[in-house]
Write a protein that holds these residues in place. Structure first.
Motif, PDB file in Angstrom:
ATOM      1  N   TRP A  57      21.837 -12.359  58.438  1.00 57.60           N
ATOM      2  CA  TRP A  57      20.396 -12.404  58.671  1.00 57.60           C
ATOM      3  C   TRP A  57      19.959 -11.257  59.580  1.00 57.60           C
ATOM      4  O   TRP A  57      18.945 -10.606  59.324  1.00 57.60           O
ATOM      5  N   ALA A  58      20.710 -11.009  60.639  1.00 62.09           N
ATOM      6  CA  ALA A  58      20.364  -9.928  61.569  1.00 62.09           C
ATOM      7  C   ALA A  58      20.388  -8.571  60.865  1.00 62.09           C
ATOM      8  O   ALA A  58      19.495  -7.734  61.082  1.00 62.09           O
ATOM      9  N   LYS A  59      21.404  -8.345  60.015  1.00 62.52           N
ATOM     10  CA  LYS A  59      21.457  -7.083  59.264  1.00 62.52           C
ATOM     11  C   LYS A  59      20.243  -6.951  58.344  1.00 62.52           C
ATOM     12  O   LYS A  59      19.632  -5.886  58.255  1.00 62.52           O
ATOM     13  N   LYS A  60      19.895  -8.046  57.666  1.00 64.39           N
ATOM     14  CA  LYS A  60      18.770  -8.024  56.740  1.00 64.39           C
ATOM     15  C   LYS A  60      17.461  -7.742  57.478  1.00 64.39           C
ATOM     16  O   LYS A  60      16.669  -6.905  57.060  1.00 64.39           O
ATOM     17  N   VAL A  61      17.240  -8.432  58.589  1.00 66.89           N
ATOM     18  CA  VAL A  61      16.003  -8.239  59.357  1.00 66.89           C
ATOM     19  C   VAL A  61      15.936  -6.815  59.911  1.00 66.89           C
ATOM     20  O   VAL A  61      14.884  -6.174  59.877  1.00 66.89           O
ATOM     21  N   THR A  62      17.062  -6.301  60.396  1.00 68.43           N
ATOM     22  CA  THR A  62      17.093  -4.925  60.911  1.00 68.43           C
ATOM     23  C   THR A  62      16.738  -3.937  59.813  1.00 68.43           C
ATOM     24  O   THR A  62      15.915  -3.034  60.007  1.00 68.43           O
ATOM     25  N   PHE A  63      17.336  -4.114  58.625  1.00 63.09           N
ATOM     26  CA  PHE A  63      17.060  -3.204  57.512  1.00 63.09           C
ATOM     27  C   PHE A  63      15.600  -3.320  57.071  1.00 63.09           C
ATOM     28  O   PHE A  63      14.946  -2.313  56.768  1.00 63.09           O
ATOM     29  N   GLU A  64      15.057  -4.550  57.070  1.00 64.74           N
ATOM     30  CA  GLU A  64      13.646  -4.731  56.703  1.00 64.74           C
ATOM     31  C   GLU A  64      12.729  -4.029  57.704  1.00 64.74           C
ATOM     32  O   GLU A  64      11.745  -3.410  57.319  1.00 64.74           O
ATOM     33  N   ASN A  65      13.051  -4.130  58.985  1.00 59.40           N
ATOM     34  CA  ASN A  65      12.233  -3.457  60.002  1.00 59.40           C
ATOM     35  C   ASN A  65      12.318  -1.941  59.865  1.00 59.40           C
ATOM     36  O   ASN A  65      11.307  -1.249  59.990  1.00 59.40           O
ATOM     37  N   ILE A  66      13.514  -1.426  59.626  1.00 62.91           N
ATOM     38  CA  ILE A  66      13.675   0.016  59.426  1.00 62.91           C
ATOM     39  C   ILE A  66      12.881   0.459  58.204  1.00 62.91           C
ATOM     40  O   ILE A  66      12.178   1.478  58.232  1.00 62.91           O
ATOM     41  N   GLU A  99      24.346  -0.084  51.421  1.00 56.99           N
ATOM     42  CA  GLU A  99      25.613  -0.744  51.754  1.00 56.99           C
ATOM     43  C   GLU A  99      26.776  -0.107  50.989  1.00 56.99           C
ATOM     44  O   GLU A  99      27.840   0.138  51.555  1.00 56.99           O
ATOM     45  N   GLN A 159      24.803 -13.212  61.348  1.00 57.63           N
ATOM     46  CA  GLN A 159      25.110 -11.781  61.263  1.00 57.63           C
ATOM     47  C   GLN A 159      24.452 -11.170  60.022  1.00 57.63           C
ATOM     48  O   GLN A 159      23.843 -10.102  60.103  1.00 57.63           O
TER      49      GLN A 159
END
Length: 142
Positions: free
Chosen positions: A88-97, A118, A86
């Motif tokens: 990791w998914a938040k981090k990857v999503t924020f990096e993509n954004i 955050e 979870q």
């Protein structure tokens, strides 16, 4: 990268993937050693040899590979894995954004923005609303 002593042996602490790769590929310059018996204990499987080692390995394997043992291990491991995925998914999503909408590459700047974002979200969710029947409403009356 720096040199130190861990458990009585000279050691190298390296944080860079390139340096770590160099160290692992240089067996002649950086030999790998098992921990000493003083550190792991004289009854450790690492300390055992021959038939004793085989017997300990068989015992451990049988103890760990039983359905009940695997179920018990899974109940401890599963929540940690779910939390890590979870995060990791938040981090990857924020990096993509950050990359797609602001052209910011992953790194210290994006990490700082993520930390501030955050905090902002937590602050927005903690916004007190004056709704009758809530603790905030009673606190205002008092």
């Amino acid at each position: 990268m720096y040199r130190t002593h861990l458990f009585g042996f000279p050691s190298i602490m390296a944080c860079s993937p390139a340096i770590t790769k160099f160290i692992f590929r240089s067996d002649d310059q950086f030999p790998y050693r098992w921990p000493t018996n003083d550190l792991v204990g004289h009854n450790s499987i690492i300390s055992a040899s021959g038939q004793r080692h085989d017997r300990l390995r068989r015992f451990l394997s049988m103890a760990i590979n039983q359905p009940e043992a695997l179920r018990r291990i899974a109940t401890h491991v599963q929540p940690r894995i779910a939390a890590a995925l979870q995060a990791w998914a938040k981090k990857v999503t924020f990096e993509n954004i950050g990359k797609l909408f602001a052209s910011i590459e992953p790194g210290p700047l994006l990490d700082s923005l993520g930390y501030n974002f955050e905090g902002m979200v937590k602050g927005m969710r903690a916004q007190p609303f004056n709704i009758p029947g809530t603790a905030y409403h009673h606190a205002l009356k008092v």
